[in-house]
Design a protein around this motif. Structure first.
Motif, PDB file in Angstrom:
ATOM      1  N   PRO A  37       4.446  19.691  -6.625  1.00 42.98           N
ATOM      2  CA  PRO A  37       5.592  20.483  -6.164  1.00 42.98           C
ATOM      3  C   PRO A  37       6.714  19.564  -5.674  1.00 42.98           C
ATOM      4  CG  PRO A  37       3.552  21.422  -5.347  1.00 42.98           C
ATOM      5  CD  PRO A  37       3.186  20.127  -6.007  1.00 42.98           C
ATOM      6  N   PHE A  38       7.946  20.044  -5.776  1.00 43.44           N
ATOM      7  CA  PHE A  38       9.106  19.191  -5.532  1.00 43.44           C
ATOM      8  C   PHE A  38       9.099  18.534  -4.149  1.00 43.44           C
ATOM      9  CE2 PHE A  38      13.836  18.495  -5.235  1.00 43.44           C
ATOM     10  CZ  PHE A  38      13.887  17.554  -6.251  1.00 43.44           C
ATOM     11  N   PRO A  39       8.757  19.238  -3.055  1.00 42.09           N
ATOM     12  CA  PRO A  39       8.719  18.559  -1.747  1.00 42.09           C
ATOM     13  C   PRO A  39       7.717  17.406  -1.706  1.00 42.09           C
ATOM     14  CG  PRO A  39       8.763  20.940  -1.447  1.00 42.09           C
ATOM     15  CD  PRO A  39       8.530  20.695  -2.912  1.00 42.09           C
ATOM     16  N   VAL A  40       6.562  17.582  -2.348  1.00 36.31           N
ATOM     17  CA  VAL A  40       5.565  16.503  -2.384  1.00 36.31           C
ATOM     18  C   VAL A  40       6.094  15.331  -3.205  1.00 36.31           C
ATOM     19  CG1 VAL A  40       3.209  15.878  -3.054  1.00 36.31           C
ATOM     20  CG2 VAL A  40       3.690  18.160  -2.119  1.00 36.31           C
ATOM     21  N   LEU A  41       6.773  15.644  -4.303  1.00 40.49           N
ATOM     22  CA  LEU A  41       7.376  14.589  -5.114  1.00 40.49           C
ATOM     23  C   LEU A  41       8.361  13.772  -4.286  1.00 40.49           C
ATOM     24  CD1 LEU A  41       7.873  13.439  -8.099  1.00 40.49           C
ATOM     25  CD2 LEU A  41       9.927  14.863  -8.017  1.00 40.49           C
ATOM     26  N   LEU A  42       9.219  14.456  -3.519  1.00 33.91           N
ATOM     27  CA  LEU A  42      10.214  13.753  -2.704  1.00 33.91           C
ATOM     28  C   LEU A  42       9.542  12.898  -1.633  1.00 33.91           C
ATOM     29  CD1 LEU A  42      12.984  16.478  -2.225  1.00 33.91           C
ATOM     30  CD2 LEU A  42      12.911  14.595  -3.875  1.00 33.91           C
ATOM     31  N   PHE A  43       8.437  13.379  -1.077  1.00 31.27           N
ATOM     32  CA  PHE A  43       7.702  12.580  -0.093  1.00 31.27           C
ATOM     33  C   PHE A  43       7.149  11.314  -0.746  1.00 31.27           C
ATOM     34  CE2 PHE A  43       3.726  11.730   2.374  1.00 31.27           C
ATOM     35  CZ  PHE A  43       4.348  11.336   3.548  1.00 31.27           C
ATOM     36  N   GLY A  44       6.630  11.459  -1.966  1.00 25.44           N
ATOM     37  CA  GLY A  44       6.143  10.294  -2.693  1.00 25.44           C
ATOM     38  C   GLY A  44       7.260   9.313  -3.011  1.00 25.44           C
ATOM     39  N   VAL A  45       8.425   9.849  -3.401  1.00 29.95           N
ATOM     40  CA  VAL A  45       9.586   8.994  -3.670  1.00 29.95           C
ATOM     41  C   VAL A  45       9.980   8.223  -2.414  1.00 29.95           C
ATOM     42  CG1 VAL A  45      12.060   9.031  -4.194  1.00 29.95           C
ATOM     43  CG2 VAL A  45      10.469  10.381  -5.575  1.00 29.95           C
ATOM     44  N   ALA A  46       9.990   8.919  -1.266  1.00 28.90           N
ATOM     45  CA  ALA A  46      10.364   8.268  -0.008  1.00 28.90           C
ATOM     46  C   ALA A  46       9.389   7.147   0.340  1.00 28.90           C
ATOM     47  CB  ALA A  46      10.420   9.297   1.119  1.00 28.90           C
ATOM     48  N   LEU A  47       8.082   7.412   0.211  1.00 26.22           N
ATOM     49  CA  LEU A  47       7.087   6.379   0.513  1.00 26.22           C
ATOM     50  C   LEU A  47       7.247   5.173  -0.414  1.00 26.22           C
ATOM     51  CD1 LEU A  47       3.701   8.224   1.227  1.00 26.22           C
ATOM     52  CD2 LEU A  47       5.250   7.121   2.849  1.00 26.22           C
ATOM     53  N   ASN A 100       9.922   4.149  -1.982  1.00 28.04           N
ATOM     54  CA  ASN A 100      11.133   3.400  -1.664  1.00 28.04           C
ATOM     55  C   ASN A 100      11.004   2.625  -0.364  1.00 28.04           C
ATOM     56  OD1 ASN A 100      12.207   5.111  -3.850  1.00 28.04           O
ATOM     57  ND2 ASN A 100      14.180   4.361  -3.154  1.00 28.04           N
ATOM     58  N   VAL A 101      10.352   3.226   0.632  1.00 27.87           N
ATOM     59  CA  VAL A 101      10.138   2.514   1.898  1.00 27.87           C
ATOM     60  C   VAL A 101       9.338   1.242   1.653  1.00 27.87           C
ATOM     61  CG1 VAL A 101       8.876   2.597   4.086  1.00 27.87           C
ATOM     62  CG2 VAL A 101      10.358   4.496   3.431  1.00 27.87           C
ATOM     63  N   GLY A 102       8.223   1.376   0.936  1.00 27.21           N
ATOM     64  CA  GLY A 102       7.398   0.201   0.667  1.00 27.21           C
ATOM     65  C   GLY A 102       8.137  -0.855  -0.127  1.00 27.21           C
ATOM     66  N   ALA A 103       8.843  -0.429  -1.180  1.00 21.21           N
ATOM     67  CA  ALA A 103       9.521  -1.390  -2.051  1.00 21.21           C
ATOM     68  C   ALA A 103      10.632  -2.133  -1.319  1.00 21.21           C
ATOM     69  CB  ALA A 103      10.077  -0.669  -3.281  1.00 21.21           C
ATOM     70  N   VAL A 104      11.430  -1.414  -0.523  1.00 24.72           N
ATOM     71  CA  VAL A 104      12.551  -2.076   0.149  1.00 24.72           C
ATOM     72  C   VAL A 104      12.060  -3.001   1.257  1.00 24.72           C
ATOM     73  CG1 VAL A 104      13.055  -0.398   1.989  1.00 24.72           C
ATOM     74  CG2 VAL A 104      14.925  -1.666   0.918  1.00 24.72           C
ATOM     75  N   LEU A 105      10.928  -2.676   1.891  1.00 29.32           N
ATOM     76  CA  LEU A 105      10.382  -3.571   2.915  1.00 29.32           C
ATOM     77  C   LEU A 105       9.841  -4.851   2.288  1.00 29.32           C
ATOM     78  CD1 LEU A 105       8.574  -1.121   5.379  1.00 29.32           C
ATOM     79  CD2 LEU A 105      10.788  -2.263   5.652  1.00 29.32           C
ATOM     80  N   ILE A 106       9.182  -4.735   1.141  1.00 32.18           N
ATOM     81  CA  ILE A 106       8.736  -5.940   0.431  1.00 32.18           C
ATOM     82  C   ILE A 106       9.944  -6.812   0.102  1.00 32.18           C
ATOM     83  CG2 ILE A 106       7.658  -6.822  -1.676  1.00 32.18           C
ATOM     84  CD1 ILE A 106       6.009  -4.222  -1.756  1.00 32.18           C
ATOM     85  N   TRP A 107      10.988  -6.183  -0.405  1.00 34.55           N
ATOM     86  CA  TRP A 107      12.209  -6.898  -0.798  1.00 34.55           C
ATOM     87  C   TRP A 107      12.843  -7.587   0.410  1.00 34.55           C
ATOM     88  CZ3 TRP A 107      14.225  -6.579  -5.908  1.00 34.55           C
ATOM     89  CH2 TRP A 107      15.467  -7.180  -6.090  1.00 34.55           C
ATOM     90  N   LEU A 147       0.824  -1.210   0.000  1.00 30.55           N
ATOM     91  CA  LEU A 147       0.000   0.000   0.000  1.00 30.55           C
ATOM     92  C   LEU A 147       0.858   1.261   0.000  1.00 30.55           C
ATOM     93  CD1 LEU A 147      -2.783  -1.051   2.543  1.00 30.55           C
ATOM     94  CD2 LEU A 147      -2.999  -0.846   0.056  1.00 30.55           C
ATOM     95  N   LEU A 148       1.940   1.270   0.778  1.00 29.62           N
ATOM     96  CA  LEU A 148       2.826   2.433   0.814  1.00 29.62           C
ATOM     97  C   LEU A 148       3.454   2.688  -0.553  1.00 29.62           C
ATOM     98  CD1 LEU A 148       4.772   2.136   4.204  1.00 29.62           C
ATOM     99  CD2 LEU A 148       3.091   3.871   3.557  1.00 29.62           C
ATOM    100  N   THR A 149       3.866   1.621  -1.221  1.00 22.49           N
ATOM    101  CA  THR A 149       4.469   1.779  -2.544  1.00 22.49           C
ATOM    102  C   THR A 149       3.472   2.376  -3.525  1.00 22.49           C
ATOM    103  OG1 THR A 149       5.804  -0.191  -2.084  1.00 22.49           O
ATOM    104  CG2 THR A 149       5.781   0.614  -4.341  1.00 22.49           C
ATOM    105  N   GLY A 150       2.243   1.861  -3.504  1.00 19.30           N
ATOM    106  CA  GLY A 150       1.213   2.407  -4.385  1.00 19.30           C
ATOM    107  C   GLY A 150       0.905   3.857  -4.085  1.00 19.30           C
ATOM    108  N   LEU A 151       0.818   4.201  -2.792  1.00 16.56           N
ATOM    109  CA  LEU A 151       0.546   5.588  -2.411  1.00 16.56           C
ATOM    110  C   LEU A 151       1.666   6.510  -2.878  1.00 16.56           C
ATOM    111  CD1 LEU A 151      -1.158   7.670  -0.909  1.00 16.56           C
ATOM    112  CD2 LEU A 151       0.026   7.023   1.210  1.00 16.56           C
ATOM    113  N   GLY A 152       2.907   6.050  -2.747  1.00 14.99           N
ATOM    114  CA  GLY A 152       4.030   6.854  -3.220  1.00 14.99           C
ATOM    115  C   GLY A 152       3.957   7.112  -4.714  1.00 14.99           C
ATOM    116  N   MET A 153       3.539   6.107  -5.479  1.00 19.29           N
ATOM    117  CA  MET A 153       3.366   6.283  -6.927  1.00 19.29           C
ATOM    118  C   MET A 153       2.293   7.325  -7.221  1.00 19.29           C
ATOM    119  SD  MET A 153       5.433   4.241  -8.630  1.00 19.29           S
ATOM    120  CE  MET A 153       6.309   2.671  -8.547  1.00 19.29           C
ATOM    121  N   TRP A 154       1.172   7.223  -6.523  1.00 19.80           N
ATOM    122  CA  TRP A 154       0.065   8.145  -6.786  1.00 19.80           C
ATOM    123  C   TRP A 154       0.431   9.584  -6.434  1.00 19.80           C
ATOM    124  CZ3 TRP A 154      -3.795   4.286  -4.206  1.00 19.80           C
ATOM    125  CH2 TRP A 154      -4.143   3.310  -5.147  1.00 19.80           C
ATOM    126  N   LEU A 155       1.251   9.779  -5.399  1.00 13.17           N
ATOM    127  CA  LEU A 155       1.670  11.135  -5.047  1.00 13.17           C
ATOM    128  C   LEU A 155       2.524  11.763  -6.144  1.00 13.17           C
ATOM    129  CD1 LEU A 155       2.550  10.826  -1.241  1.00 13.17           C
ATOM    130  CD2 LEU A 155       0.657  12.096  -2.261  1.00 13.17           C
TER     131      LEU A 155
END
Length: 435
Positions: free
Chosen positions: A332-342, A344-351, A318-326
């Motif tokens: 705006p760039f800060p929102v983009l970075l927040f989406g990137v962080a979400l 990456n967090v989701g993807a690395v935890l799945i991994w 769910l976190l990975t999907g939410l990050g994609m949607w953001l």
């Protein structure tokens, strides 16, 4: 024995990594070589994508580059069992690093779009050698540690190093490429391979009978009794392992590979922040930092409890999907970075958690085959990850938001499917947790 205080326990947990590096010189040199090599890899990624963007600025050209990076290791990995029968693993690692040193220097010859074949060929060669280098490096770890605890510590240290180097290598690679030029980044990458080879030469561990064969056991290094038909039958009966073993492929196809292309394309939408190389470095740097801390923090709550790990996988989808949607509306760039962080967090935890489930639950006789099949599958399927970004080449302004939204939907569906599997309860848990 009195229970240790929480602070002491946490301190001991953190110092075990430094203690291992301090007292085990072989682990220390192998780890340093790994960190140095990873550091250069991200310089190479930034420089090569910027080179393609300059000479052939199209999503298709970038997709070809990322596709070659993703697929080429598949052709090297199957050769490992045959090569290590004829030479020592240490020799193979040194040789692979030296060849990659010269292959990166060859990229300095590129001057025009007609020379891009050199880039694609050399990147393919580097990926081919990486396909042999990575499994061989991991196979050396049991030979240079003294017990299972040290093996686990060394393996965790390796994983954390990978995410840390994403942040550091990407950030510095972006700055160096933007300020000093693409060729300087290629030279830095080449020197890291040469340094890695030099560090590996400092390793000295007891040579087994024959090239890395166990002494006096009569057992080959690989279990020749298990065949791939046996593996297919095993996975057909144990669908839980099939689903868990497919998770890295899902992450590769729908997250790691396509976002490498999409985020480079996105960087040109934020020119007010800085040059594309700087923006790419910031994006991947934030993602790397998030990936580094996510497993450390999450494992405080999950520990080794398999049910908690499995539920954490659901939340990670769910976190990975939410990050994609953001990222979809090109915010705006800060929102983009927040989406990137979400993301990456989701993807690395799945991994991370899918690896832990497989390592702890797959029977030892099948483990090598399951993990090797997982590696081959995720690299082969990775080429599919470049398809969606390539489809955006006609109209990137409209195509990129659609691509991010579609990728987010894939992870939302994955979360729902995995949750239903958990509700059905047809999965494998350690015996102690069944009781």
């Amino acid at each position: 024995m009195p229970e240790a205080r929480a602070g002491t326990s946490i301190f001991q947990h953190l110092t075990q990594y430094s203690d291992l590096l301090r007292y085990n010189s072989n682990v220390r040199w192998l780890w340093f070589s790994h960190v140095l090599s990873l550091f250069g890899d991200w310089f190479n990624f930034i420089a090569s994508t910027q080179l393609v963007a300059q000479l052939a600025p199209s999503p298709l050209a970038l997709s070809i580059l990322v596709g070659i990076r993703t697929v080429s290791p598949v052709f090297g990995a199957p050769l490992v069992p045959y090569v290590v029968r004829r030479m020592r693993r240490r020799t193979l690692l040194i040789g692979a690093d030296v060849i990659r040193f010269f292959s990166v220097l060859a990229l300095l010859l590129i001057r025009s779009p007609e020379d891009l074949w050199i880039l694609y060929t050399m990147i393919g060669l580097q990926g081919f050698l990486a396909g042999m280098f990575m499994p061989v490096r991991m196979a050396i770890l049991p030979k240079i540690v003294t017990n299972e605890h040290e093996l686990g510590t060394a393996n965790t240290l390796s994983s954390l190093s990978w995410t840390a180097m994403i942040a550091l290598g990407m950030s510095l690679g972006g700055v160096v490429t933007a300020k000093a030029g693409i060729n300087v980044s290629f030279v830095v990458d080449a020197l890291t391979f040469l340094g890695s080879a030099g560090l590996i030469t400092l390793m000295h561990y007891e040579r087994n009978t024959g090239p890395d064969q166990p002494r006096g056991t009569g057992t080959p290094a690989t279990d020749e009794r298990v065949t791939y038909p046996d593996l297919f039958r095993f996975l057909r009966v144990n669908l839980d392992f099939l689903f868990v073993g497919s998770m890295k492929t899902v992450v590769t196809v729908f997250s790691f590979v396509p976002t490498q292309v999409l985020q480079v394309m996105l960087s040109y939408r934020y020119e007010h922040i800085g040059p594309s190389a700087i923006v790419v470095g910031i994006i991947f740097g934030i993602g790397g930092l998030a990936s580094f801390f996510a497993p450390l923090v999450t494992r405080v709550f999950t520990g080794n409890d398999h049910m908690k790990l499995r539920h954490a996988v659901t939340m990670s989808f769910l976190l990975t999907g939410l990050g994609m949607w953001l990222q979809a509306p090109i915010p705006p760039f800060p929102v983009l970075l927040f989406g990137v962080a979400l993301r990456n967090v989701g993807a690395v935890l799945i991994w991370t958690f899918s690896s832990q489930i497989l390592l702890s639950r797959v029977p030892a006789a099948m483990r090598d085959h399951v993990l090797s099949a997982e590696f081959l599958l995720l690299n082969l399927a990775g080429i599919l990850g470049v398809v969606l970004p390539a489809l955006t080449s006609g109209n990137p302004d409209r195509g990129m938001p659609i691509a991010f939204f579609a990728l987010g939907m894939c992870f939302a569906v994955g979360a729902g499917g995995w949750a239903l599997w958990l509700i059905r309860g047809r999965y494998s848990l350690p015996e102690v947790e069944r009781e």
